[in-house]
Scaffold this motif. Sequence first.
Motif, mmCIF file in Angstrom:
data_model
loop_
_atom_site.group_PDB
_atom_site.id
_atom_site.type_symbol
_atom_site.label_atom_id
_atom_site.label_comp_id
_atom_site.label_asym_id
_atom_site.label_seq_id
_atom_site.Cartn_x
_atom_site.Cartn_y
_atom_site.Cartn_z
ATOM 1 N N THR A 367 -13.504 6.738 47.649
ATOM 2 C CA THR A 367 -14.502 6.201 46.478
ATOM 3 C C THR A 367 -13.789 5.681 45.436
ATOM 4 O OG1 THR A 367 -14.086 8.411 45.539
ATOM 5 C CG2 THR A 367 -16.095 8.018 47.216
ATOM 6 N N ASP A 368 -12.339 5.692 45.222
ATOM 7 C CA ASP A 368 -11.973 4.966 43.767
ATOM 8 C C ASP A 368 -11.202 3.551 44.289
ATOM 9 O OD1 ASP A 368 -9.946 6.226 45.331
ATOM 10 O OD2 ASP A 368 -8.804 6.556 43.658
ATOM 11 N N ILE A 369 -11.697 3.165 45.196
ATOM 12 C CA ILE A 369 -10.939 1.929 45.909
ATOM 13 C C ILE A 369 -11.463 0.828 45.105
ATOM 14 C CG2 ILE A 369 -12.744 1.021 47.428
ATOM 15 C CD1 ILE A 369 -10.295 0.903 49.396
ATOM 16 N N ASP A 370 -10.631 -0.110 44.757
ATOM 17 C CA ASP A 370 -10.884 -1.525 44.108
ATOM 18 C C ASP A 370 -11.929 -2.284 44.574
ATOM 19 O OD1 ASP A 370 -11.036 -3.821 42.634
ATOM 20 O OD2 ASP A 370 -8.959 -4.407 42.665
ATOM 21 N N LYS A 371 -13.101 -2.273 44.321
ATOM 22 C CA LYS A 371 -14.206 -2.898 44.800
ATOM 23 C C LYS A 371 -14.137 -4.315 44.580
ATOM 24 C CE LYS A 371 -16.164 1.516 44.960
ATOM 25 N NZ LYS A 371 -15.723 2.325 44.376
ATOM 26 N N SER A 372 -13.336 -5.014 43.879
ATOM 27 C CA SER A 372 -13.261 -6.316 43.686
ATOM 28 C C SER A 372 -12.656 -6.877 44.686
ATOM 29 C CB SER A 372 -12.482 -6.479 42.178
ATOM 30 O OG SER A 372 -11.421 -6.336 42.435
ATOM 31 N N LEU A 373 -12.085 -6.379 45.562
ATOM 32 C CA LEU A 373 -11.154 -6.739 46.864
ATOM 33 C C LEU A 373 -12.344 -7.254 47.848
ATOM 34 C CD1 LEU A 373 -8.357 -4.274 47.309
ATOM 35 C CD2 LEU A 373 -8.134 -6.539 46.714
ATOM 36 N N PHE A 374 -13.686 -6.604 47.756
ATOM 37 C CA PHE A 374 -14.765 -6.793 48.724
ATOM 38 C C PHE A 374 -15.141 -8.210 48.687
ATOM 39 C CE2 PHE A 374 -15.563 -1.931 48.934
ATOM 40 C CZ PHE A 374 -14.318 -1.590 49.469
ATOM 41 N N ASN A 375 -15.361 -8.649 49.839
ATOM 42 C CA ASN A 375 -16.454 -9.781 49.923
ATOM 43 C C ASN A 375 -17.802 -9.534 49.989
ATOM 44 O OD1 ASN A 375 -17.224 -9.306 52.623
ATOM 45 N ND2 ASN A 375 -15.807 -10.278 53.443
ATOM 46 N N PRO A 376 -18.909 -10.404 49.692
ATOM 47 C CA PRO A 376 -20.248 -10.004 49.611
ATOM 48 C C PRO A 376 -20.887 -9.139 50.498
ATOM 49 C CG PRO A 376 -19.769 -12.354 49.121
ATOM 50 C CD PRO A 376 -18.470 -11.915 49.574
ATOM 51 N N LEU A 377 -20.251 -9.417 51.757
ATOM 52 C CA LEU A 377 -20.821 -8.688 53.006
ATOM 53 C C LEU A 377 -20.317 -7.156 52.758
ATOM 54 C CD1 LEU A 377 -22.268 -8.903 55.637
ATOM 55 C CD2 LEU A 377 -20.314 -9.162 56.703
ATOM 56 N N GLN A 378 -19.054 -6.975 52.397
ATOM 57 C CA GLN A 378 -18.698 -5.701 52.158
ATOM 58 C C GLN A 378 -19.253 -4.835 51.096
ATOM 59 O OE1 GLN A 378 -14.492 -6.955 51.946
ATOM 60 N NE2 GLN A 378 -13.552 -5.681 53.507
ATOM 61 N N GLN A 379 -19.272 -5.767 50.042
ATOM 62 C CA GLN A 379 -20.179 -5.053 48.883
ATOM 63 C C GLN A 379 -21.351 -4.589 49.586
ATOM 64 O OE1 GLN A 379 -19.113 -4.950 46.001
ATOM 65 N NE2 GLN A 379 -17.463 -6.621 45.469
ATOM 66 N N LYS A 380 -22.181 -5.342 50.261
ATOM 67 C CA LYS A 380 -23.463 -4.899 50.844
ATOM 68 C C LYS A 380 -23.390 -3.914 51.917
ATOM 69 C CE LYS A 380 -27.361 -7.123 51.559
ATOM 70 N NZ LYS A 380 -28.472 -8.018 51.928
ATOM 71 N N VAL A 381 -22.235 -3.638 52.460
ATOM 72 C CA VAL A 381 -22.189 -2.481 53.420
ATOM 73 C C VAL A 381 -21.757 -1.279 52.564
ATOM 74 C CG1 VAL A 381 -20.565 -1.364 55.188
ATOM 75 C CG2 VAL A 381 -21.121 -3.801 55.207
ATOM 76 N N LEU A 382 -21.114 -1.457 51.387
ATOM 77 C CA LEU A 382 -20.954 -0.229 50.505
ATOM 78 C C LEU A 382 -22.410 0.171 49.972
ATOM 79 C CD1 LEU A 382 -18.805 1.659 49.422
ATOM 80 C CD2 LEU A 382 -18.784 -0.167 47.281
ATOM 81 N N ALA A 383 -23.148 -0.889 49.388
ATOM 82 C CA ALA A 383 -24.462 -0.490 48.874
ATOM 83 C C ALA A 383 -25.370 -0.024 49.895
ATOM 84 C CB ALA A 383 -25.056 -1.635 48.343
ATOM 85 N N ALA A 384 -25.446 -0.115 50.858
ATOM 86 C CA ALA A 384 -26.414 0.289 52.025
ATOM 87 C C ALA A 384 -26.011 1.816 52.404
ATOM 88 C CB ALA A 384 -26.397 -0.656 53.200
ATOM 89 N N VAL A 385 -24.631 1.912 52.676
ATOM 90 C CA VAL A 385 -24.179 3.288 52.906
ATOM 91 C C VAL A 385 -24.203 4.277 51.961
ATOM 92 C CG1 VAL A 385 -22.064 4.644 53.701
ATOM 93 C CG2 VAL A 385 -22.684 2.427 54.880
ATOM 94 N N SER A 386 -24.165 3.737 50.514
ATOM 95 C CA SER A 386 -24.119 4.629 49.475
ATOM 96 C C SER A 386 -25.717 5.137 49.171
ATOM 97 C CB SER A 386 -23.628 4.042 47.940
ATOM 98 O OG SER A 386 -22.398 3.398 48.336
ATOM 99 N N ALA A 387 -26.306 4.074 49.651
ATOM 100 C CA ALA A 387 -27.910 4.245 49.556
ATOM 101 C C ALA A 387 -28.550 5.367 50.373
ATOM 102 C CB ALA A 387 -28.703 3.044 49.349
ATOM 103 N N ALA A 388 -27.525 5.564 51.516
ATOM 104 C CA ALA A 388 -28.338 6.634 52.555
ATOM 105 C C ALA A 388 -27.987 7.934 52.358
ATOM 106 C CB ALA A 388 -28.118 5.911 53.713
ATOM 107 N N PRO A 389 -28.770 8.919 52.319
ATOM 108 C CA PRO A 389 -28.070 10.284 51.955
ATOM 109 C C PRO A 389 -27.749 10.970 53.333
ATOM 110 C CG PRO A 389 -30.601 10.246 51.425
ATOM 111 C CD PRO A 389 -30.291 8.916 52.005
ATOM 112 N N THR A 390 -28.155 10.358 54.356
ATOM 113 C CA THR A 390 -27.544 11.005 55.834
ATOM 114 C C THR A 390 -26.807 9.692 56.682
ATOM 115 O OG1 THR A 390 -29.717 10.761 56.712
ATOM 116 C CG2 THR A 390 -29.133 13.089 55.978
ATOM 117 N N VAL A 391 -25.719 10.217 57.050
ATOM 118 C CA VAL A 391 -25.015 9.170 57.712
ATOM 119 C C VAL A 391 -24.693 9.705 59.281
ATOM 120 C CG1 VAL A 391 -22.660 8.037 58.230
ATOM 121 C CG2 VAL A 391 -23.964 8.426 55.795
ATOM 122 N N THR A 392 -24.975 8.836 60.214
ATOM 123 C CA THR A 392 -24.925 9.181 61.715
ATOM 124 C C THR A 392 -23.494 8.399 62.093
ATOM 125 O OG1 THR A 392 -26.152 7.409 62.589
ATOM 126 C CG2 THR A 392 -26.918 9.600 62.295
#
Lengths: 439, 296
Positions: A367-392
């Motif tokens: 969770t403490d990874i440097d997010k500035s390394l991410f490209n826009p698509l990776q940022q969106k993945v992070l946002a989408a996964v963080s927004a979901a309470p359950t993960v399959t």
Amino acid sequence: MTARNTHCSPRPSAFGFALDRRGLLKGVAGAAALGLGLPIGLAHAQVEIGKASGELTVGSNYSDEVPKSGLHAAIEAFPNKNVTVKLNEVDHNTFQENITTYLQNPDDVIPWFAGYRMQYFAAQDLLSPIDDVWASGLADHMSEGFKLASTGEDGKLYFVPWTYYCWGIHYRPSVFKEHGWMPPTSYEELQTLAKSMQDKGIVPFAFGNDGRWPAMGTFDQLDFRMNGYQFHMDLMKGKEKWTDDRVKNVFKEWTNLLPLQQENPNGRTWQEAASGLVSGDCGMMTIGNFVGQAFPNGDVSDLDFFPWPEMNPEFGTKTIEAPIDGWLLAKSPKNPDAARELLLFFGSAAGQEAYLAKDKSVIGAATDIDKSLFNPLQQKVLAAVSAAPTVTQFLDRDTNPEFAANVAGQAFADFLADPSSIDSILDDMQSQAEAIFGG
Amino acid sequence: MTARATAGARRHRLRPARILLYVMVTLLAFAWLVPIVGAIIASFRPYAETIRAGAFSWPHTLTLDNYRNAWSQGDIPHKYLNTAVILFPALVFTLFFSSMVAFVTSRYSWRFNVLLLSLFTAGNLLPQQIIIQPLFQFYNRVPLPEFLSNSGKLNGSVWGLILIHVAFQSGFCTFVLSNYMKLLPKSLNDAARIDGAGVWKQYWQIILPLTLPALAALATLEFTWIYNDFFWAVVLEQQGADRPITSSLANLGGQFFTDDNLIAAASMFVALPTLIVYLALQRYFIAGLTIGAEKG
């Protein structure tokens, strides 16, 4: 009743106690240790990078160029230079197919999947628990959901989360812009969008099911959107029936979607389907973020995705499919100290950042990874996964591997070839599920 | 109708059939060539172009990049060496052992000749997949000293692979060689025996030199068969770096994404040695395919 007639005293379990005598003794010893105020953690020393030395064998299913260079970079960044890492590189597919023979002579550190497929081997006593690694700092920068996905059925931790990606509906923003389309926010909007694509001669959904796994992705989305996370996971574990009306409804909905998907998917690889997305012949594709690797030169600047829209207000868009890859410790490692140090490092932001510098198709689990390394698509993945309470994880990672490969894969391919025979397909799936999960 | 007229009519009537035959043969040849030519074309094209324009489009850019990348990323020279280390000992041992069995069963009349030959032939019919599980367990329990095997076991050593190749291939070779040796006159042995030659001398100096054509034919056939092995190496060799070239081709593919053009180029490297052997030793290859066909 026979137990009562023997001369030996019966096992406690014969009278309905969950614990056997040995387990009870262990429990007593544990309680005694607690009572004496000794921390249980003393059984394992604190894992600290820099103490171990010698050769360490590490398995790798990262044999193709990009992931391979990423893993080499991560190992290069491992601060303990007294440890020589010996990599055993095998391609992903062969590694997975050979896993049972591999685990009989494994490397010390093993690449694998989180969730059920890890628990399956942990339950067979083929792995070492690594609660000490988690207690030495890993737990501080891992989410609760990832910790849960790393926990075996016995409550011990066996897995170090490394990278993950997610599934969703992928599209090219430039194509959407050209036609004035917007990512849909409801299922109705998705259907309107698809109709508008068809009117312009564009196939709404690129779809290939060669290898019999890509269609599982569409099934998962439909099932947890319509029936929720809990039902989906219970179905995966054999606790719910494939003949249930809720499953039948999923396939009814899928049948409605079939005219929107590319025809005859069983003979098309996902890469061939993805080329339809690249060329603009297809508008969207339900797939994992790895679809970007099939874009020319891996250029993902014109690639975006949105989560599958809500289909049942009760469950909304609370669940996301985000398979986690990571590392295990062998049952009897030759160099356990070095292995624990490397696992701790792989679970840290530093280890994952070294990997992600080479491979942009996934994101790191820390969770403490440097997010500035991410490209826009990776940022969106992070946002989408963080927004979901359950993960399959994905159908073939959430259920018995034999059931996934031999039953579900075949059944979905049969459904796609002949949607009208779905009732008999589901009957057959249920009877095979009962055979595999023991009824 | 006279005989000549019938013959003429038949020749006329045959013409459409012959045309049909040529059409069929051409179509079949074309069908066989499509995947090979497709792979060759793909191997010279960049992946980005293939995915944009489709696999069957006319190529615009031709490049050797795929070959260069396959050679270095796939570590092809090292994999060729891995294959050679397994292939050549296996080939020599197979021919040596099976020629000895063939010599005994064909030159001596012994009660169990037929039984022994049937045993070797039956071994041929056994599918590899059936014995792999017990074989793996067995190999996993046989210790080997460190200098013979990195894993300290028969499992994961080149010896294990050589051994199973010899075991599996000697059935067919024994069958072929004994049929061939049966064609050599019995009097050769008698003459040698009168001159005081022992069994070994009869085998090594009289019969074996005469069997050379059959051995050459078998060597070419066996070369391609052992070279093409994928299955044994995948299961019995766990170290990716030690696998032969056929089993490590997949290393160029990823978890999801595979650059098919790169794989096509690597496949050319894999196919090359068998092609060279075939072209150079074509004569023996064809002889090898028919050698066991006639029974002596």
